[in-house]
Every structure is written in structure tokens, then in C-alpha cells.
Scaffold this motif. Structure first.
Motif, PDB file in Angstrom:
ATOM      1  N   VAL A   1       7.204 -22.968 -21.756  1.00 40.70           N
ATOM      2  CA  VAL A   1       6.618 -22.671 -23.060  1.00 40.70           C
ATOM      3  C   VAL A   1       5.101 -22.607 -22.898  1.00 40.70           C
ATOM      4  O   VAL A   1       4.463 -23.599 -22.537  1.00 40.70           O
ATOM      5  N   SER A   2       4.518 -21.445 -23.150  1.00 36.46           N
ATOM      6  CA  SER A   2       3.075 -21.279 -22.999  1.00 36.46           C
ATOM      7  C   SER A   2       2.330 -22.049 -24.082  1.00 36.46           C
ATOM      8  O   SER A   2       2.766 -22.100 -25.236  1.00 36.46           O
TER       9      SER A   2
ATOM     10  N   CYS B   1      -4.215 -15.304 -13.781  1.00 38.03           N
ATOM     11  CA  CYS B   1      -4.250 -15.934 -12.456  1.00 38.03           C
ATOM     12  C   CYS B   1      -3.110 -16.917 -12.234  1.00 38.03           C
ATOM     13  O   CYS B   1      -2.879 -17.349 -11.100  1.00 38.03           O
ATOM     14  N   THR B   2      -2.435 -17.289 -13.306  1.00 39.41           N
ATOM     15  CA  THR B   2      -1.333 -18.261 -13.235  1.00 39.41           C
ATOM     16  C   THR B   2      -0.167 -17.692 -14.032  1.00 39.41           C
ATOM     17  O   THR B   2       0.168 -18.171 -15.110  1.00 39.41           O
ATOM     18  N   LEU B   3       0.456 -16.682 -13.485  1.00 41.10           N
ATOM     19  CA  LEU B   3       1.435 -15.863 -14.203  1.00 41.10           C
ATOM     20  C   LEU B   3       2.609 -16.668 -14.750  1.00 41.10           C
ATOM     21  O   LEU B   3       3.033 -16.472 -15.892  1.00 41.10           O
ATOM     22  N   GLY B   4       3.154 -17.571 -13.941  1.00 44.23           N
ATOM     23  CA  GLY B   4       4.298 -18.362 -14.395  1.00 44.23           C
ATOM     24  C   GLY B   4       5.432 -17.476 -14.867  1.00 44.23           C
ATOM     25  O   GLY B   4       5.755 -16.465 -14.245  1.00 44.23           O
ATOM     26  N   GLY B   5       6.032 -17.842 -15.992  1.00 43.25           N
ATOM     27  CA  GLY B   5       7.112 -17.036 -16.555  1.00 43.25           C
ATOM     28  C   GLY B   5       6.631 -15.898 -17.420  1.00 43.25           C
ATOM     29  O   GLY B   5       7.419 -15.282 -18.138  1.00 43.25           O
ATOM     30  N   ALA B   6       5.325 -15.610 -17.393  1.00 43.43           N
ATOM     31  CA  ALA B   6       4.700 -14.481 -18.092  1.00 43.43           C
ATOM     32  C   ALA B   6       4.659 -14.657 -19.605  1.00 43.43           C
ATOM     33  O   ALA B   6       4.640 -13.679 -20.346  1.00 43.43           O
TER      34      ALA B   6
ATOM     35  N   ARG C   1       2.987 -11.616 -21.219  1.00 41.91           N
ATOM     36  CA  ARG C   1       3.765 -10.714 -22.070  1.00 41.91           C
ATOM     37  C   ARG C   1       3.019 -10.432 -23.373  1.00 41.91           C
ATOM     38  O   ARG C   1       3.003  -9.284 -23.857  1.00 41.91           O
ATOM     39  N   MET C   2       2.359 -11.449 -23.920  1.00 40.01           N
ATOM     40  CA  MET C   2       1.591 -11.256 -25.143  1.00 40.01           C
ATOM     41  C   MET C   2       0.372 -10.369 -24.904  1.00 40.01           C
ATOM     42  O   MET C   2       0.023  -9.539 -25.741  1.00 40.01           O
TER      43      MET C   2
ATOM     44  N   ALA D   1       8.735 -17.941 -10.296  1.00 41.23           N
ATOM     45  CA  ALA D   1       7.873 -17.405 -11.348  1.00 41.23           C
ATOM     46  C   ALA D   1       7.744 -15.891 -11.230  1.00 41.23           C
ATOM     47  O   ALA D   1       7.808 -15.173 -12.240  1.00 41.23           O
ATOM     48  N   ILE D   2       7.571 -15.400 -10.018  1.00 47.41           N
ATOM     49  CA  ILE D   2       7.442 -13.955  -9.799  1.00 47.41           C
ATOM     50  C   ILE D   2       8.689 -13.226 -10.295  1.00 47.41           C
ATOM     51  O   ILE D   2       8.613 -12.200 -10.979  1.00 47.41           O
ATOM     52  N   ALA D   3       9.855 -13.762  -9.972  1.00 44.16           N
ATOM     53  CA  ALA D   3      11.112 -13.134 -10.394  1.00 44.16           C
ATOM     54  C   ALA D   3      11.232 -13.121 -11.913  1.00 44.16           C
ATOM     55  O   ALA D   3      11.595 -12.103 -12.520  1.00 44.16           O
ATOM     56  N   ALA D   4      10.915 -14.260 -12.540  1.00 50.67           N
ATOM     57  CA  ALA D   4      11.023 -14.356 -13.999  1.00 50.67           C
ATOM     58  C   ALA D   4      10.020 -13.442 -14.685  1.00 50.67           C
ATOM     59  O   ALA D   4      10.346 -12.765 -15.670  1.00 50.67           O
TER      60      ALA D   4
END
Length: 314
Positions: free
Chosen positions: A8-9, A30-35, A39-40, A60-63
Motif C-alpha cells: 500500500v503506497s 527510484c523505488t518502483l515496488g509494486g508500482a 501507476r498514479m 517488484a519488477i514482475a508486479a
């Protein structure tokens, strides 16, 4: 694995609304995580806009790849550490950018995935690597660092009052057998911390030690200042940097770097007149904003978060 990635961002609207000013611009997460933030950002940008996402975590990259599928702007995802930001921007032909985001700390996914070894609440192998291809892990610190080295990281990175006693208990315990799991480490920490302290309202007794070990494994603090300065260097005039921190150590670095870069004078206070000729590079727009009560009800992990936003001057 991508479908299971949950994070949760924090302060998403405040962050993205404060960051994105050019709908055709180039933005770097710089810290993509689950995007979550990405996405926003992508949803705000038009077809000429571009999003570059950086992360060293395979899950994280896959998600993020899945979550950013179908957005209207250009998307480039880079598997790397933002300590290499200068090189990444050059390779992406993005040496002038409109905005850049750092959402620091560990993701909910990493904490909640037991086998990653980030959580003191879940028993797992001692790991804590954000880059799963790295060789150095929490196991190496707990089993190979000498007493002085353990004391240093527990004191500096964990700000742990009982740092020396905990380090001594670890060194003693590993004489019998290597400490292999988070559960074993938690048990040792509990034995080292006096019962009256363990039962106080100061949080889990292992919390600060796990933070310290995680920071050491991933060199989290060592890469921050240079990365922030590199980010500002590559911003266009009017471009913005947003930094979200989760503990006092990383927040202190963010605060000090932004303060210096926004100051007209960085001379020692003892000098009667300014001799540094320092020119501010940025102006501060948001100073240590915190999550709303409504957000905290939905996401308790936002409690310690602080958001800082600055804008590049002409």
C-alpha cells in the motif's frame, strides 16, 4: 508471484499531485515496488509522457510490469539500484527529467513474505536482501561481524539502547551453533533485553535490531545523499523531487541535503559575513508532511512516514 505482490503506497495523492507538473514530462520512480505511486503518475501523463521505474527486487519488477501494462504513456522498467542513478539516466537517454520520487524503506510485500527474512514477526532464514542476487545477507552480519561491528550498527542504525548487551548475547549464542533464522535471532534479543523493557509499550524488542541489520545489508543510508544530489542535478528548472522517509536516520539525511541545497549560505555560523557564495538549487515546497488520520486507519505502516517535496530553480 506478481499477482501476490501487495504493498500500500503511502500518501499517494499528496505525493503524485505534488510531483507531476508536466503531463508530457519524464518522471523517474527510484523505488518502483509494486508500482503504486508509478501507476498514479502514469495515469496522469499523456501519450508523450514517460515513466522510468527502478527497482532491484525481482518480485517488484514482475508486479510493476503487470500493473503498468496498458497505461497511456511510455514506460521503461530498469532492474537496478538507484545508487546507479547517474548511469541509469544516461543509458535511458533521460538526463533531463521533470520529476523524481524516492519512497524509501522496506515494502509491505517484503515484510509479509516470510522467506525474505525482513520481519521479526515471521520465522524465516536470515536474509533481508532487497536484491536477491546479492551474496551478502543478514546471516553474514549476525554470524560473522565481531562484537564492535555489531555494536556499531545496532547503535547507529537501530538507535538501540541495549545495543551492547544484545551484541554480546549474539556473539555468545553463535559459539554453540550458527544463528540461521529470524526466530532464533528474536529469541536471543528477547533474552538480552530486560523483562521490564520487553513488556513496556516501546514496541517489539527486535524492531530496532532488524532495522539496523536491514540497513547494513542493503547499504540503505550510504547511498542516499549522492542519489538525492544526482536527482536534483538532472531535474529541469521547475522539475520536482519527492522523498518519503520512514525512520529518523534516512529522514535526517533527506532533510539536511534538501536544506543545504535550498540555502543561500552554508558558511559556519561563527563567520560574521557570508563568504561561501552558495546559490540555492531548489526551493522547499513540502516540509515533512505526514499521513492523514484517515490514511492511518487504513494503513498503520504510514505512521512514521514523512513526505518532502522540493522544486528545481532556474
Amino acid at each position: 508471484m506478481s499477482g501476490k505482490f501487495h504493498h500500500v503506497s503511502v500518501m499517494p495523492e499528496e505525493t503524485v499531485d505534488g510531483l507531476v507538473t508536466n503531463l508530457s514530462g519524464t518522471y523517474v520512480d527510484c523505488t518502483l515496488g509494486g508500482a503504486g505511486h508509478s501507476r498514479m503518475i502514469a495515469d496522469k501523463l499523456n501519450e508523450d509522457g514517460r515513466l522510468i521505474g527502478i527497482d532491484q527486487d525481482t518480485a517488484a519488477i514482475a508486479a510493476a510490469t503487470e500493473r503498468l501494462t496498458g497505461v497511456g504513456c511510455h514506460v521503461n522498467i530498469v532492474k537496478d539500484n538507484f545508487s546507479h542513478l547517474e548511469m541509469i539516466l544516461k543509458e535511458q537517454d533521460a538526463e533531463e527529467i521533470d520529476g523524481i520520487l524516492f519512497d524509501l524503506g522496506v515494502s509491505s510485500h517484503q515484510l509479509d513474505t516470510a522467506e525474505r527474512g525482513f520481519s521479526y514477526m515471521l520465522d524465516a532464514p536470515l536474509d533481508m536482501r532487497m536484491n536477491q542476487q546479492a551474496e551478502f545477507s543478514a546471516y553474514d552480519i549476525i554470524n560473522k561481524y565481531d562484537l564492535d561491528e555489531l555494536c556499531r550498527i545496532f547503535k547507529e542504525y537501530g538507535e538501540e539502547r541495549w545495543y551492547k548487551r544484545i551484541a554480546q548475547f549474539i556473539v555468545e549464542a553463535r559459539k554453540t551453533a550458527p544463528i540461521k533464522t529470524t526466530g532464533e535471532l528474536v529469541d536471543i534479543i528477547k533474552k538480552a533485553v530486560p523483562a521490564a523493557v520487553r513488556n513496556s509499550k516501546g514496541g517489539h524488542p527486535a524492531k530496532r535490531i532488524f532495522q539496523a541489520v536491514r540497513i547494513e545489508v542493503n547499504n540503505e543510508l550510504g547511498i542516499l545523499e549522492e542519489a538525492f544530489r544526482t536527482a536534483v542535478k538532472h531535474l529541469k528548472p521547475g522539475g520536482r523531487i519527492a522523498i518519503i522517509t520512514f525512520h529518523s536516520l534516512e529522514d535526517r539525511i533527506a532533510k539536511n541535503v534538501l536544506k543545504e541545497m535550498s540555502s543561500r549560505c552554508i558558511c559556519p555560523p561563527s563567520l560574521p559575513v557570508c563568504v561561501c557564495n552558495h546559490k540555492p538549487e531548489i526551493k522547499l515546497l513540502v516540509k515533512a508532511a505526514v499521513a492523514s488520520d484517515n490514511e492511518l486507519e487504513q494503513n498503520s505502516r504510514a505512521k512514521s512516514a514523512k513526505l518532502r517535496i522540493a522544486e528545481k530553480l532556474d
